[in-house]
Design a protein around this motif. Structure first.
Motif, mmCIF file in Angstrom:
data_model
loop_
_atom_site.group_PDB
_atom_site.id
_atom_site.type_symbol
_atom_site.label_atom_id
_atom_site.label_comp_id
_atom_site.label_asym_id
_atom_site.label_seq_id
_atom_site.Cartn_x
_atom_site.Cartn_y
_atom_site.Cartn_z
ATOM 1 N N GLY A 172 0.810 -1.212 0.000
ATOM 2 C CA GLY A 172 0.000 0.000 0.000
ATOM 3 C C GLY A 172 0.840 1.256 0.000
ATOM 4 N N MET A 173 1.891 1.279 0.824
ATOM 5 C CA MET A 173 2.752 2.461 0.899
ATOM 6 C C MET A 173 3.466 2.706 -0.421
ATOM 7 S SD MET A 173 2.637 4.294 3.593
ATOM 8 C CE MET A 173 3.732 5.346 2.680
ATOM 9 N N MET A 174 3.976 1.645 -1.032
ATOM 10 C CA MET A 174 4.713 1.783 -2.288
ATOM 11 C C MET A 174 3.807 2.324 -3.392
ATOM 12 S SD MET A 174 6.868 -1.754 -1.856
ATOM 13 C CE MET A 174 7.654 -1.845 -3.454
ATOM 14 N N GLU A 175 2.568 1.870 -3.413
ATOM 15 C CA GLU A 175 1.623 2.353 -4.424
ATOM 16 C C GLU A 175 1.288 3.821 -4.210
ATOM 17 O OE1 GLU A 175 -2.882 1.265 -5.872
ATOM 18 O OE2 GLU A 175 -1.553 -0.364 -5.285
ATOM 19 N N VAL A 176 1.068 4.209 -2.956
ATOM 20 C CA VAL A 176 0.741 5.606 -2.648
ATOM 21 C C VAL A 176 1.911 6.524 -2.994
ATOM 22 C CG1 VAL A 176 0.289 7.220 -0.764
ATOM 23 C CG2 VAL A 176 -0.963 5.058 -0.876
ATOM 24 N N ILE A 177 3.127 6.101 -2.640
ATOM 25 C CA ILE A 177 4.309 6.921 -2.920
ATOM 26 C C ILE A 177 4.517 7.063 -4.427
ATOM 27 C CG2 ILE A 177 6.836 6.987 -2.739
ATOM 28 C CD1 ILE A 177 6.475 5.620 0.028
ATOM 29 N N ALA A 178 4.322 5.973 -5.163
ATOM 30 C CA ALA A 178 4.493 6.025 -6.616
ATOM 31 C C ALA A 178 3.460 6.940 -7.268
ATOM 32 C CB ALA A 178 4.396 4.622 -7.209
ATOM 33 N N ALA A 179 2.233 6.914 -6.746
ATOM 34 C CA ALA A 179 1.156 7.701 -7.334
ATOM 35 C C ALA A 179 1.239 9.183 -6.973
ATOM 36 C CB ALA A 179 -0.199 7.137 -6.909
ATOM 37 N N GLU A 182 4.699 13.746 -4.328
ATOM 38 C CA GLU A 182 4.775 15.113 -3.810
ATOM 39 C C GLU A 182 3.866 15.324 -2.602
ATOM 40 O OE1 GLU A 182 1.416 14.650 -6.479
ATOM 41 O OE2 GLU A 182 3.542 14.211 -6.750
ATOM 42 N N VAL A 183 2.976 14.388 -2.337
ATOM 43 C CA VAL A 183 2.018 14.511 -1.242
ATOM 44 C C VAL A 183 2.482 13.745 0.004
ATOM 45 C CG1 VAL A 183 -0.336 13.954 -0.499
ATOM 46 C CG2 VAL A 183 0.070 14.877 -2.796
ATOM 47 N N VAL A 184 3.115 12.597 -0.219
ATOM 48 C CA VAL A 184 3.463 11.709 0.892
ATOM 49 C C VAL A 184 4.750 12.153 1.578
ATOM 50 C CG1 VAL A 184 4.000 9.336 1.536
ATOM 51 C CG2 VAL A 184 2.369 9.783 -0.310
ATOM 52 N N ASN A 185 4.710 12.223 2.902
ATOM 53 C CA ASN A 185 5.904 12.481 3.700
ATOM 54 C C ASN A 185 6.592 11.135 3.919
ATOM 55 O OD1 ASN A 185 7.805 12.869 5.718
ATOM 56 N ND2 ASN A 185 6.543 14.300 6.890
ATOM 57 N N VAL A 186 7.514 10.806 3.031
ATOM 58 C CA VAL A 186 8.125 9.474 3.033
ATOM 59 C C VAL A 186 8.856 9.192 4.339
ATOM 60 C CG1 VAL A 186 9.816 7.981 1.913
ATOM 61 C CG2 VAL A 186 8.298 9.404 0.522
ATOM 62 N N ASN A 187 9.666 10.128 4.792
ATOM 63 C CA ASN A 187 10.427 9.903 6.029
ATOM 64 C C ASN A 187 9.508 9.749 7.239
ATOM 65 O OD1 ASN A 187 12.964 9.927 4.813
ATOM 66 N ND2 ASN A 187 13.110 12.155 4.947
ATOM 67 N N GLY A 188 8.436 10.550 7.273
ATOM 68 C CA GLY A 188 7.472 10.423 8.364
ATOM 69 C C GLY A 188 6.800 9.066 8.354
ATOM 70 N N CYS A 189 6.453 8.583 7.161
ATOM 71 C CA CYS A 189 5.828 7.256 7.041
ATOM 72 C C CYS A 189 6.797 6.163 7.466
ATOM 73 C CB CYS A 189 5.378 7.026 5.603
ATOM 74 S SG CYS A 189 3.990 8.066 5.082
ATOM 75 N N LYS A 190 8.058 6.313 7.080
ATOM 76 C CA LYS A 190 9.072 5.332 7.486
ATOM 77 C C LYS A 190 9.161 5.229 9.004
ATOM 78 C CE LYS A 190 12.543 5.525 3.786
ATOM 79 N NZ LYS A 190 13.952 5.923 3.546
ATOM 80 N N ARG A 191 9.138 6.370 9.657
ATOM 81 C CA ARG A 191 9.260 6.375 11.118
ATOM 82 C C ARG A 191 8.079 5.663 11.778
ATOM 83 N NH1 ARG A 191 11.330 11.589 10.138
ATOM 84 N NH2 ARG A 191 9.314 12.572 10.552
ATOM 85 N N ILE A 192 6.881 5.909 11.262
ATOM 86 C CA ILE A 192 5.696 5.261 11.834
ATOM 87 C C ILE A 192 5.749 3.750 11.616
ATOM 88 C CG2 ILE A 192 3.201 4.987 11.571
ATOM 89 C CD1 ILE A 192 3.042 7.998 11.098
ATOM 90 N N ILE A 193 6.141 3.317 10.414
ATOM 91 C CA ILE A 193 6.244 1.878 10.143
ATOM 92 C C ILE A 193 7.306 1.254 11.033
ATOM 93 C CG2 ILE A 193 6.813 0.136 8.415
ATOM 94 C CD1 ILE A 193 5.680 2.033 6.288
ATOM 95 N N GLU A 194 8.420 1.960 11.230
ATOM 96 C CA GLU A 194 9.484 1.456 12.108
ATOM 97 C C GLU A 194 8.978 1.277 13.531
ATOM 98 O OE1 GLU A 194 13.876 2.786 13.828
ATOM 99 O OE2 GLU A 194 13.094 3.714 12.001
ATOM 100 N N GLN A 195 8.182 2.251 14.009
ATOM 101 C CA GLN A 195 7.618 2.140 15.356
ATOM 102 C C GLN A 195 6.687 0.928 15.458
ATOM 103 O OE1 GLN A 195 5.750 5.922 15.935
ATOM 104 N NE2 GLN A 195 7.689 7.044 16.099
ATOM 105 N N MET A 196 5.885 0.719 14.414
ATOM 106 C CA MET A 196 4.973 -0.427 14.396
ATOM 107 C C MET A 196 5.745 -1.743 14.423
ATOM 108 S SD MET A 196 2.321 1.035 11.515
ATOM 109 C CE MET A 196 1.475 -0.518 11.302
ATOM 110 N N ILE A 197 6.770 -1.822 13.594
ATOM 111 C CA ILE A 197 7.557 -3.058 13.520
ATOM 112 C C ILE A 197 8.301 -3.312 14.830
ATOM 113 C CG2 ILE A 197 9.542 -4.160 12.398
ATOM 114 C CD1 ILE A 197 8.726 -2.742 9.821
ATOM 115 N N THR A 198 8.884 -2.267 15.373
ATOM 116 C CA THR A 198 9.640 -2.397 16.614
ATOM 117 C C THR A 198 8.753 -2.940 17.742
ATOM 118 O OG1 THR A 198 11.111 -0.596 15.990
ATOM 119 C CG2 THR A 198 11.028 -1.172 18.327
ATOM 120 N N GLY A 199 7.509 -2.437 17.801
ATOM 121 C CA GLY A 199 6.577 -2.936 18.812
ATOM 122 C C GLY A 199 6.180 -4.378 18.549
ATOM 123 N N LEU A 200 6.049 -4.741 17.276
ATOM 124 C CA LEU A 200 5.621 -6.084 16.917
ATOM 125 C C LEU A 200 6.687 -7.137 17.200
ATOM 126 C CD1 LEU A 200 3.534 -7.932 15.401
ATOM 127 C CD2 LEU A 200 4.759 -7.355 13.300
#
Length: 203
Positions: A172-179, A182-200
């Motif tokens: 989902g993230m890759m599709e949104v970023i590709a589409a 200019e809208v997606v904050n890539v670094n911000g999204c990375k940080r949130i995914i990292e937090q999710m993974i770290t907790g998991l």
């Protein structure tokens, strides 16, 4: 799903196949799969359609090969990045970053992958191709998680379930970023995914 070339294929034949794949990828990216003809691909290379037909069983077969080619390029990029990390935890976080970074650096190829996947073949052929792509990604993630459980950097999480969830998030993230890059904050999204993974995966 991925095809095996004829054993007797020569270096020259392999090089010609690669030239055709590169030309097809270029034109599919510029015009779209449906709008590109085999004659145009042949014209791009200064060869006859017969040369393409020697290497590929029609446009649908060429489209399938282009999809596999894009997936191989993505996989190579990601694996090179992941291989530099030591622990399973580091590898898993790098896997996510590398997938997202690849889209930023190769947006055109990824959009071509989406377009071609949606255009070629029957419904069953599309499902089979999507399943092949999913299996490859799932196996890589499962392998990383299992290695992390062995080295103690990842806790007792169900590897397959975690892989399926992570793959869904990444797709989902890759599709949104590709589409909408200019809208997606890539670094911000990375940080949130990292937090999710770290907790998991916390040991």
């Amino acid at each position: 799903m991925e095809k095996t070339l004829k054993k007797e294929a020569t270096f020259i034949e392999l090089a010609r196949r690669q030239q055709i794949l590169d030309a097809a990828l270029k034109l599919f990216a510029e015009k779209g799969f449906h709008q590109t003809s085999l004659a145009e691909i042949a014209g791009e290379l200064g060869i006859s359609k017969g040369v393409i037909s020697y290497h590929f069983d029609g446009k649908a077969d060429l489209g399938q090969e282009v999809i596999q080619y894009i997936v191989r390029m993505l996989s190579k990029y990601v694996q090179q990045r992941v291989s530099r990390k030591e622990t399973g935890r580091e590898k898993l976080l790098e896997f996510v970053d590398a997938c997202i970074d690849y889209i930023g650096e190769n947006r055109s190829s990824y959009l071509t992958y989406i377009d071609t996947m949606g255009c070629f073949g029957t419904v069953d052929e599309k499902r089979e191709m999507m399943a092949w792509v999913n299996r490859n990604t799932r196996e890589i993630i499962i392998g990383i998680i299992k290695s992390g459980r062995r080295d103690g950097s990842i806790g007792k999480v169900n590897a397959k379930n975690a892989a399926d969830v992570l793959q869904g998030i990444l797709d989902g993230m890759m599709e949104v970023i590709a589409a909408e890059p200019e809208v997606v904050n890539v670094n911000g999204c990375k940080r949130i995914i990292e937090q999710m993974i770290t907790g998991l995966i916390r040991p």
